[in-house]
Design a protein around this motif. Sequence first.
Motif, PDB file in Angstrom:
ATOM      1  N   LYS A  21       0.849  -1.194   0.000  1.00  0.00           N
ATOM      2  CA  LYS A  21       0.000   0.000   0.000  1.00  0.00           C
ATOM      3  C   LYS A  21       0.882   1.240   0.000  1.00  0.00           C
ATOM      4  O   LYS A  21       2.067   1.187   0.324  1.00  0.00           O
ATOM      5  N   TRP A  22       0.265   2.400  -0.329  1.00  0.00           N
ATOM      6  CA  TRP A  22       0.975   3.682  -0.343  1.00  0.00           C
ATOM      7  C   TRP A  22       0.483   4.572   0.791  1.00  0.00           C
ATOM      8  O   TRP A  22      -0.710   4.601   1.090  1.00  0.00           O
ATOM      9  N   GLY A  23       1.415   5.335   1.373  1.00  0.00           N
ATOM     10  CA  GLY A  23       1.068   6.293   2.413  1.00  0.00           C
ATOM     11  C   GLY A  23       0.936   7.694   1.859  1.00  0.00           C
ATOM     12  O   GLY A  23       0.928   7.920   0.640  1.00  0.00           O
ATOM     13  N   ASN A  25       2.964  10.486   1.996  1.00  0.00           N
ATOM     14  CA  ASN A  25       4.106  11.170   1.389  1.00  0.00           C
ATOM     15  C   ASN A  25       4.801  10.306   0.342  1.00  0.00           C
ATOM     16  O   ASN A  25       6.031  10.332   0.222  1.00  0.00           O
ATOM     17  N   ASN A  26       4.024   9.521  -0.389  1.00  0.00           N
ATOM     18  CA  ASN A  26       4.551   8.654  -1.443  1.00  0.00           C
ATOM     19  C   ASN A  26       5.575   7.655  -0.917  1.00  0.00           C
ATOM     20  O   ASN A  26       6.556   7.326  -1.590  1.00  0.00           O
ATOM     21  N   GLU A  27       5.348   7.179   0.311  1.00  0.00           N
ATOM     22  CA  GLU A  27       6.137   6.082   0.816  1.00  0.00           C
ATOM     23  C   GLU A  27       5.296   4.812   0.722  1.00  0.00           C
ATOM     24  O   GLU A  27       4.092   4.846   0.933  1.00  0.00           O
ATOM     25  N   ALA A  28       5.938   3.703   0.373  1.00  0.00           N
ATOM     26  CA  ALA A  28       5.226   2.435   0.210  1.00  0.00           C
ATOM     27  C   ALA A  28       5.388   1.584   1.467  1.00  0.00           C
ATOM     28  O   ALA A  28       6.408   1.671   2.163  1.00  0.00           O
ATOM     29  N   TYR A  29       4.380   0.755   1.722  1.00  0.00           N
ATOM     30  CA  TYR A  29       4.397  -0.166   2.858  1.00  0.00           C
ATOM     31  C   TYR A  29       4.097  -1.563   2.327  1.00  0.00           C
ATOM     32  O   TYR A  29       3.194  -1.741   1.504  1.00  0.00           O
ATOM     33  N   SER A  30       4.843  -2.547   2.810  1.00  0.00           N
ATOM     34  CA  SER A  30       4.661  -3.923   2.336  1.00  0.00           C
ATOM     35  C   SER A  30       4.457  -4.865   3.516  1.00  0.00           C
ATOM     36  O   SER A  30       5.108  -4.728   4.565  1.00  0.00           O
ATOM     37  N   LEU A  31       3.567  -5.833   3.335  1.00  0.00           N
ATOM     38  CA  LEU A  31       3.226  -6.826   4.356  1.00  0.00           C
ATOM     39  C   LEU A  31       3.742  -8.186   3.907  1.00  0.00           C
ATOM     40  O   LEU A  31       3.607  -8.568   2.740  1.00  0.00           O
ATOM     41  N   PHE A  60      -3.717  -5.371   4.558  1.00  0.00           N
ATOM     42  CA  PHE A  60      -3.802  -4.174   5.396  1.00  0.00           C
ATOM     43  C   PHE A  60      -4.221  -2.997   4.531  1.00  0.00           C
ATOM     44  O   PHE A  60      -4.106  -3.040   3.297  1.00  0.00           O
ATOM     45  N   ASP A  61      -4.709  -1.936   5.173  1.00  0.00           N
ATOM     46  CA  ASP A  61      -5.148  -0.755   4.430  1.00  0.00           C
ATOM     47  C   ASP A  61      -5.106   0.453   5.345  1.00  0.00           C
ATOM     48  O   ASP A  61      -5.415   0.361   6.542  1.00  0.00           O
ATOM     49  N   PHE A  62      -4.707   1.615   4.772  1.00  0.00           N
ATOM     50  CA  PHE A  62      -4.665   2.867   5.521  1.00  0.00           C
ATOM     51  C   PHE A  62      -5.971   3.620   5.347  1.00  0.00           C
ATOM     52  O   PHE A  62      -6.527   3.676   4.241  1.00  0.00           O
ATOM     53  N   LEU A  63      -6.442   4.217   6.429  1.00  0.00           N
ATOM     54  CA  LEU A  63      -7.616   5.083   6.360  1.00  0.00           C
ATOM     55  C   LEU A  63      -7.186   6.446   5.871  1.00  0.00           C
ATOM     56  O   LEU A  63      -6.347   7.111   6.498  1.00  0.00           O
ATOM     57  N   GLN A  64      -7.733   6.870   4.759  1.00  0.00           N
ATOM     58  CA  GLN A  64      -7.406   8.178   4.190  1.00  0.00           C
ATOM     59  C   GLN A  64      -8.268   9.233   4.858  1.00  0.00           C
ATOM     60  O   GLN A  64      -9.473   9.299   4.641  1.00  0.00           O
ATOM     61  N   GLY A  65      -7.648  10.081   5.692  1.00  0.00           N
ATOM     62  CA  GLY A  65      -8.398  11.109   6.411  1.00  0.00           C
ATOM     63  C   GLY A  65      -8.326  12.440   5.720  1.00  0.00           C
ATOM     64  O   GLY A  65      -8.239  12.536   4.497  1.00  0.00           O
ATOM     65  N   GLN A  66      -8.338  13.510   6.511  1.00  0.00           N
ATOM     66  CA  GLN A  66      -8.295  14.860   5.967  1.00  0.00           C
ATOM     67  C   GLN A  66      -6.978  15.082   5.229  1.00  0.00           C
ATOM     68  O   GLN A  66      -5.903  14.751   5.712  1.00  0.00           O
ATOM     69  N   ARG A  67      -7.075  15.644   3.996  1.00  0.00           N
ATOM     70  CA  ARG A  67      -5.923  15.916   3.140  1.00  0.00           C
ATOM     71  C   ARG A  67      -5.068  14.669   2.959  1.00  0.00           C
ATOM     72  O   ARG A  67      -3.851  14.708   2.859  1.00  0.00           O
ATOM     73  N   GLY A  68      -5.740  13.486   2.964  1.00  0.00           N
ATOM     74  CA  GLY A  68      -5.042  12.250   2.672  1.00  0.00           C
ATOM     75  C   GLY A  68      -4.251  11.672   3.826  1.00  0.00           C
ATOM     76  O   GLY A  68      -3.439  10.766   3.632  1.00  0.00           O
TER      77      GLY A  68
END
Length: 751
Positions: A21-23, A25-31, A60-68
């Motif tokens: 998945k991507w965060g 600031n264009n950083e990637a996360y791997s499981l 896994f997945d990130f919750l995209q909040g305010q301004r990403g």
Amino acid sequence: MRFKIKVNENTKHADICTSVKWGLNNEAYSLSDDYTILKWDPNSLESSKFVDLEGYGTDFDFLQGQRGSTDLVAIAFSDGSFILQQKTGKIEKKEKEAHKGAIISLKWSVDGSLATCGEDGALKIWSKTGIIRSNLVQIDKPIYCIVWSPDNDAILYCSDKMIYIKPLQAGQKQVQWKAHDGLVVKVDWNHTNNLILSCGEDCKYKVFDTYGRLLFASAPYDYVITSVAWSPNGDYFAVGAYDMLRLCDKTGWTYSFHKTNQGSILNIAWTSDGTICAGAAGNGSVIFGHVVERCITYDKWEITLTEDNKIQIIDLIDEMNSEFDFKERVINMSMKYNNLIITTSSHCYIYSFRNWNTPYIFDIRDSVSQICQCSNYFCLVEVSSGIMVYNYEGKLISNPKIQGTKFEHLSHKKIAISNDLLALVDGGNNKVVKFYEMNSGKALNFTVEHSLEILEINLNQTEMIGERKLAFVDQNRDLHITPVHKKDIVKLAAMTDSFLWNEKFDMLCAISDQRFVVWYYPTSVYVDRDLLEQVKVSKECTDLTRNSQILSFQDTMVQIRRKDGAIMTQSVSPYPALLFEACERGKWEKAIKLCRYVKEHTLWAALAGLSLQFKELNTAEIALAAIEAADKVLFIQKIINVESEKAKSALLALFFKRPQEAENIYTQAKLYYRAIKMNIKLYKWERALDLALQYNVHQDTLLAYRQKYLEQTGQQETIPKFEKLAYDIKKYDWVEIKNKIKQEKAREQQS
């Protein structure tokens, strides 16, 4: 266009990598199955440990909040549990028995709802705090992948060979279809183009619409297709399989094919700007594919993105080229109207063809998803700031306040601009097009409403604001045209794959039912509907397969991309452009000479439409005679012989089949007899009587015409108002009536 593959051979997971998945600031996360989640820099390929896990993580997945913002992450495990954890490491919630068996996939919605599915065939919805909201689906086979709909009101999921769309609202019908001959492994639903992508164990990947209609199916690959993912802009997608990563256009054809030698690509994720994709590889590596060699052409210029931050500019005629480097990664490029627009993550560059060395540069606040251009302005669609309108010197012109539109999912097909207007398909109602002033950004009080969903819009680029027209394609793929300031929708063609206005003149081209069609002057439908077919040129093109797209319509050349990715051109006659130039400058004699020289029926018809629109009646008479419209020529001659300018305007409105407008002109000019006589000729007897009674004129004249009509047709009076009028007026004298008419006409001439 292709992927530039980057892999760090020295740094990878100790076991199979299952999800990426991507965060923010264009950083990637791997499981991985090595109980860790790693954080990656896509440029340096350096990694660091993000979190240690207590079990086998599956997704896994990130919750995209305010301004990403991505402060909360949901992690699923093979024992059927999931946790909600802050990026700081604090666990907010741990649900131990979410599913019976492994959770295979989970996904956050924009509003903070979490969807999970697993081996037990259950699909569940959870709140942001981890509280169960509903058991949405329960079937007897595992559910392998889930995706939220663009409006977050339904969920797409796959099980066995089937794909399902399940609405969240109770009582709505579920849509389902057989997608593959083998197990469906992955699905994705793009929020911009609203298309569905799938892959399966039959070694194929396919593209569907939301009704399950197949738009593209690949040939079988050597191995099972294990992952697919749309780019956020919806223009292309990535496909992963054993030792393979492929970049494809949205219509299905392949841009590039890469052998990775990293095992199966089990999961693919894109950055929010669609410039980098990351793949989770079977050998524990994370593969990064940077989209390079994007190419755009205009006039004699060709622009190619050779590296992430480098473009090459080639003059195709003079065979000169130069390169420009940027400090940041190039995200978007657009080139039209002698200007090149380039955006990075924080800057916008404006290059003029006259001076490539000194661009205008200004800062942008957020990521840009779309660039739209017209001759004087361009607009940037920013994810959080909305639509920003600039001139080509980089000055901010306006920022329209638009409610109900998700700008990160706004397709370029649903926005159009001209020098005076910005048109946008309403985000809350896809059947409505709203308009905004370019200079002030204010919403205008008129809209275009259609009975079906509007898929694509485009504004003509004429300099005459009063002639502004909107062309659009609806859900049935029917092409329509309408004036912007007045709703008068006319259907032009059916089965339309693509359409585009000329960059300067009022010409419209389209691909309709495998035919290339050009309307030299489609606006003529509003002066005489009979002219519409006569200004149309249609050419059968067997090379134009379904889903071919028109890329540009500049001068006399139309550039088209076929479904297989091949670029082809169609030429349009140069004479309509010359005709438009002559008419816009008022050189009607030159326009007539041009038509007489070319001797083309469609050109004469276009001149007839243009001259009628500009109320140049003498030219219209000649043009209509050339296309052998004798009845229209006689009517035009009648208009020319009328001395009163008001009466001329009314007769011209009647010629345009706008009787109400003609009646208003007559009554405002106090030409009551002409208004009454017009309604008599149109057999609108009751309206004629209403006018006679309202202004208390020519009641006996009207009664005489009515009774003469009844005698000729052998009918009895059936309108009560006329029966009463006949009772009030016992007698009338035709000689006296004719004298009154002569006096009325004399009075008109004197006035």
